[in-house]
Design a protein around this motif. Sequence first.
Motif, mmCIF file in Angstrom:
data_model
loop_
_atom_site.group_PDB
_atom_site.id
_atom_site.type_symbol
_atom_site.label_atom_id
_atom_site.label_comp_id
_atom_site.label_asym_id
_atom_site.label_seq_id
_atom_site.Cartn_x
_atom_site.Cartn_y
_atom_site.Cartn_z
ATOM 1 N N ARG A 85 5.990 9.811 -3.025
ATOM 2 C CA ARG A 85 6.054 8.667 -2.123
ATOM 3 C C ARG A 85 7.003 8.913 -0.955
ATOM 4 N N VAL A 734 -1.444 4.148 9.916
ATOM 5 C CA VAL A 734 -1.986 2.902 9.362
ATOM 6 C C VAL A 734 -2.574 2.059 10.482
ATOM 7 N N SER A 770 1.301 2.500 4.342
ATOM 8 C CA SER A 770 -0.006 2.979 3.902
ATOM 9 C C SER A 770 -0.970 1.805 3.893
ATOM 10 N N ASP A 771 -2.263 2.086 3.922
ATOM 11 C CA ASP A 771 -3.256 1.012 3.894
ATOM 12 C C ASP A 771 -4.183 1.219 2.706
ATOM 13 N N LEU A 772 -4.590 0.106 2.095
ATOM 14 C CA LEU A 772 -5.450 0.150 0.918
ATOM 15 C C LEU A 772 -6.144 -1.192 0.768
ATOM 16 N N ALA A 773 -7.486 -1.120 0.620
ATOM 17 C CA ALA A 773 -8.303 -2.309 0.331
ATOM 18 C C ALA A 773 -8.065 -3.432 1.330
ATOM 19 N N GLU A 777 0.563 -1.811 3.476
ATOM 20 C CA GLU A 777 1.777 -1.929 2.689
ATOM 21 C C GLU A 777 2.900 -1.143 3.345
ATOM 22 N N SER A 844 3.363 -6.476 2.132
ATOM 23 C CA SER A 844 1.907 -6.315 2.218
ATOM 24 C C SER A 844 1.339 -7.391 3.129
#
Length: 858
Positions: A85, A734, A770-773, A777, A844
Amino acid sequence: MSVTTTHDAGPASGAQAAVRPGRLKVFLGAAPGVGKTYRMLDEAHRRAARGADVVAGFVECHRRRHTEARLAGLEVLPLAGHDYRGGRYAELDLAALLARRPQVVLVDELAHTNVPGGGPHPKRWQDVEDILAAGIDVVTALNIQHLESLSDVVEKITGVPQHETVPDEFVRRADEIELVDIPPEGLRRRMAHGNIYPPERIDASLAHYFRPGNLIALRELALLWLAGRVDEALHKYRVEHGIGDVWETRERVVVALTGGPEGETLIRRAARIAGRSAGGELLAVHIARSDGLAAGVSHAALAAQRALVEDLGGSYHSVVGDEVPTALVDFAMAENATQLVLGTSRRRRLERFLTGRGIGDTVVALSEDIDVHMVTHERAGHGRLLPSRRRTLPTSRLIAGPVAGVLLPVLLTLALDRMRGTLNLTSEALLFLVVVVAVACFGGVVSALVAALTAALLLNYWFMPPMGEFTMSDPDSVLALVVFAVVAATVAAAADRSLRLSRRAARATAEAETMSSLAGSIVRGDQTIPALLERTRETFGMDTVDLAPDAPDAAGSERNVSAGSGSALVVAAGSGAFLILRGRTLPSSERRVLATFAAHVGAAVERARLAEAAAEVEPIKAADRLRTALLRAVSHDLRTPLAGALAAITSLRTPDVDFSEEDRAELLESAELSLNRLNRLVENLLDLSRLQAGALPLELRATTLEEVLPAALDSLEPLPADGPGIDVQNLETVPALQADPPLLERVLANLVGNAVRHTPGDRPVLVTASDLAGRVEVRIADQGPGIAADDRERAFEPFQRLGDRDNTAGLGLGLALARGLTEAMNGTLTAEDTPGGGLTMVLSLPVAADPSAATGRL
């Protein structure tokens, strides 16, 4: 203090000897700072001086100068670096260690969790298993709070949850465990002198984890756990060497419980005996019949006695055995008990005369080296004269049995008379015996005797010469009558006992199933009290079961209620509550189980009352905490910057002092900093009040982190020269997110500023994204002391600092305001552990629907 376990090795080949498992030595401590690592390094130097090949695989000195100095002179194995991370972490290099193959390796922090992907195992103790399997001796260190069986106990004592644990079974396998002990006051002095933690953590640690009471409790836990290990080693030695004699290493008092009313008297007497010597141990044991058919046992009384034993610091045991004296003495010897406490017999003198010596006399004869105390009690000699013969047959069979005892032999006589000459006397007598046995099985002892008498008379009159006469002077006739009577009585008694035992077994099984079902319904039910009442109604087939706060009549009695409702049974449930059951009349056997149900209901009522009281008090406590925090804020936190600005301005206005330009600039800068801090505090208070009132204006738009974060960092106070740096990574990768730019700037400024305050100067604050769904975040990770998992939600409450080392930095509104602003922008703000230590704030927010509209206008 050390415990050593030796393993006898038989003959082995050279190949087998080469792969013998390594030996494990554990330095166990009650708390951080007792000197485990230092003692481990002492052990390494001692072994190296004897010529052993010693390597330091992983040693954590925690920047303690004395420990670092002791590490000098030892070969230190380079650590393996692993990325996780965005950070880089050093771990034990297991592969290099196994390739190096020293004789002895030092592995500190046994409970440590490895960085994901940083090795073959998630836990360091699993790495140690591989090292031992390779034939390398390991010296390691561990705190008592990291033992799996004690982690919850330590959490209750200190309020700090333990996320990193080691299975007790692994530590118990160690060849040697040495306790590193230091008195609590000595440990606190060591802390105060800066020999454990850096100066900024000393005050908070002394006020929280290192309180004297905590340290005393942890020290006792360590001593007791190690004493248990000593007991295991002693027991193993006694078993291996076949030693059955009692070794009075310490006082162990065993009290025998029967489930009778005298149990509490015996327990208290045994507790007093055990308490006369330091380290005395109390053990209560109940011997249960293997078939579960012991009569006169009150399970409700046993449950209450078990609770009393545990309240007095003892342990409760249940042992299965048909021979109660033998089972009791065997248990006492297995536990290396020194004294046995039994109650005097409840049997009357006549019963003791008829049935012989009882359990107490037999135990005395078998006890050998164990002292036996026979304790008198109020129930002594007041038992039943002889065991009662409860009726086991239904009324219909008791009436039909004697009738069959007369009728069946007559019918058999008529049948045999028609077959006269085809059978001899022996065959005819056997047929009569079959009839007698059948009647005995059907009708019991009385019916069997009637059938035996009738059969003997008919056989004598019709089939034994001289026929047609009752000739009882013949020895064969007398013998036949006696045989018939004895066989009939024996068979009837056996059948009667079998039926009685089968009914007891069925009843015991039914009660066990009922109680098991009760426990299951309690666990599964959301509403405990309604579920218990409904379960009680279903179990006993009642019309209604109600709970009353007080008794409408004497508890445990039946009475007539208003018309149409039938009779009611009132049972005391405890905690001032009563069960009112309406419906059928319960037999005494079912009322025993009902008492257990009532006890569960009483406990549920008490828990509900406590929960209700706690719920009523909580808002008052919260309001009091808020009021106290506001008063503190006004009296101290707001006054501090105001006083600083006022002092600077007053100095500048003093006519008697001629300040240089540098002094004037410094005073103006001090006034400006103080007023800016005051302005931020007031703004935070106003924004928080607007959030709570729902009056904060929002303008959500597509916003990029590259445009907002620099402004947030610029708004922070200047970082000190020896303070931590800020490492920003991955912002450009991002997408734009949906947020209000000024509010997002304030959120990021609060989070980064909070991380900077808690991070040591030699470590950076890491900001990654980071980006997710469909969400972005942002992680702000510090490497400070972190926050316990149970306290993380409290950190987001207003006026909470949770031991912040800098109590002049603000009102404790930063995280509360950051979460409020984040949630107003449809986002979330949570806290999680930073790998390697510290706290990571995870922000987030949703990805912007139209990224092309992103703007940097602030």
